[in-house]
Design a protein around this motif. Structure first.
Motif, PDB file in Angstrom:
ATOM      1  N   ALA A  60       0.823  -1.215   0.000  1.00  0.00           N
ATOM      2  CA  ALA A  60       0.000   0.000   0.000  1.00  0.00           C
ATOM      3  C   ALA A  60       0.856   1.263   0.000  1.00  0.00           C
ATOM      4  CB  ALA A  60      -0.936  -0.009   1.205  1.00  0.00           C
TER       5      ALA A  60
ATOM      6  N   LYS B 167     -10.348  -1.884  -6.236  1.00  0.00           N
ATOM      7  CA  LYS B 167     -10.433  -0.703  -5.370  1.00  0.00           C
ATOM      8  C   LYS B 167     -10.479  -1.064  -3.886  1.00  0.00           C
ATOM      9  CE  LYS B 167     -12.706   2.360  -8.699  1.00  0.00           C
ATOM     10  NZ  LYS B 167     -13.963   3.099  -9.018  1.00  0.00           N
ATOM     11  N   ASN B 168     -11.168  -2.169  -3.546  1.00  0.00           N
ATOM     12  CA  ASN B 168     -11.282  -2.573  -2.141  1.00  0.00           C
ATOM     13  C   ASN B 168     -10.159  -3.499  -1.695  1.00  0.00           C
ATOM     14  OD1 ASN B 168     -13.662  -1.120  -1.640  1.00  0.00           O
ATOM     15  ND2 ASN B 168     -14.922  -2.772  -2.490  1.00  0.00           N
TER      16      ASN B 168
ATOM     17  N   LYS C  49      -5.979   1.062   3.825  1.00  0.00           N
ATOM     18  CA  LYS C  49      -5.718   2.474   4.079  1.00  0.00           C
ATOM     19  C   LYS C  49      -4.568   2.613   5.070  1.00  0.00           C
ATOM     20  CE  LYS C  49      -7.913   6.778   5.557  1.00  0.00           C
ATOM     21  NZ  LYS C  49      -9.153   7.412   6.098  1.00  0.00           N
TER      22      LYS C  49
ATOM     23  N   ASP D  78      -2.356   7.687   9.685  1.00  0.00           N
ATOM     24  CA  ASP D  78      -1.531   8.894   9.763  1.00  0.00           C
ATOM     25  C   ASP D  78      -0.308   8.689  10.644  1.00  0.00           C
ATOM     26  OD1 ASP D  78      -3.304  10.310   8.141  1.00  0.00           O
ATOM     27  OD2 ASP D  78      -4.534  10.897   9.854  1.00  0.00           O
TER      28      ASP D  78
END
Length: 265
Positions: free
Chosen positions: A144, A208-209, A213, A216
């Motif tokens: 990612a 896309k999935n 993610k 931070d």
């Protein structure tokens, strides 16, 4: 389409005991062949889905396990350990369309695979932002970082379920299920057929999935099996020695977490 594949062995169909995964033991040669066959099936599925370039990382133990003569001519392979913090994902970059994982196993402390572990036998638990992480967790987050989705994984049923929790759109093939020191498994032929079909289907769909993610900020907590390992790792810059067997490290960039793991695990 350009595809990266990280290949491990402890989630290969049928594997049940450590002697089957360790070079130098008579049983290893048989399961090395099954590991290779499953990897080749993933390559064939990727090619059928339109992959023009496939890079494979031999990611188990010595990183010299796959039988090279069995690999298709359109594949290139990364063998050995460079020392780079990407570890099992070394060779990946932002030019890849997807990452695939074969022969993967669940994390240390789980009962879905008799060979469940995380990186080395010295780790009891490894946590990222409070969640116990598997090798797939680390590798999917590594992918990612480069913007590469994790599209497919084969391995034990527990690992497949956890992969879906991290990357909900990922395609999976459960090769086995653990029962204490025993397993119930697909045959190697069935696993190969399912992986080939599963990879082609996964890469032909919407990815896309499949991209976890990135947070931070990241907190790494490593709980070791002995205080000795924790003491050794405590000298890495920025590491907190918060308990006899436990180290803690924080960073904004996941690469810094990877770099810390490279030196303290």
């Amino acid at each position: 389409m350009k595809v990266f594949i990280s290949a491990d062995i402890e989630g290969t169909a049928g594997i049940t005991a450590w002697d089957e995964a360790k070079k130098g033991h008579p049983e290893y040669e048989e399961f090395r062949e099954y590991m290779t066959d499953e990897l080749v099936a993933a390559c064939e599925g990727a090619k059928a889905a339109g992959a023009k370039e496939i890079v494979v990382k031999d990611a188990h133990s010595t990183a010299r396990n796959l039988i090279l003569s069995k690999l298709p001519a359109y594949v290139s392979i990364v063998r050995g350990w460079s020392g780079h913090p990407d570890l099992m994902m070394f060779g990946i970059d932002k030019s890849f369309s997807a990452a695939l994982y074969t022969g993967y196993h669940n994390k240390a402390g789980t009962d879905t695979n008799p060979l469940a572990h995380t990186l080395t036998g010295t780790v009891s638990r490894l946590l990222i932002n409070g969640e116990v992480a598997s090798e797939f967790t680390l590798n999917a987050l590594c992918a990612a970082r480069y913007g590469v989705p994790s599209a497919f994984l084969s391995g034990d049923a527990g690992m497949c379920a956890e992969a879906k929790a991290i990357a909900p759109g990922i395609g999976t093939v459960a090769t086995s299920e653990g029962f204490g020191p025993a397993t119930r498994s697909l045959t190697p032929k069935a696993a190969v057929a399912s992986i080939r079909e599963g990879v082609e289907k996964a890469l032909s769909g919407d990815l896309k999935n499949c991209l976890p993610k990135l947070a931070d900020r990241f907190e790494l907590v490593v709980e070791y099996t002995t205080p000795i390992e924790a003491y050794r790792g405590s000298w890495y810059p920025g590491v907190e020695h918060i308990a006899a067997r436990t180290l803690r490290f924080e960073a904004k960039d996941f690469f810094e977490i990877q770099r810390a793991i490279r030196f303290i695990v």
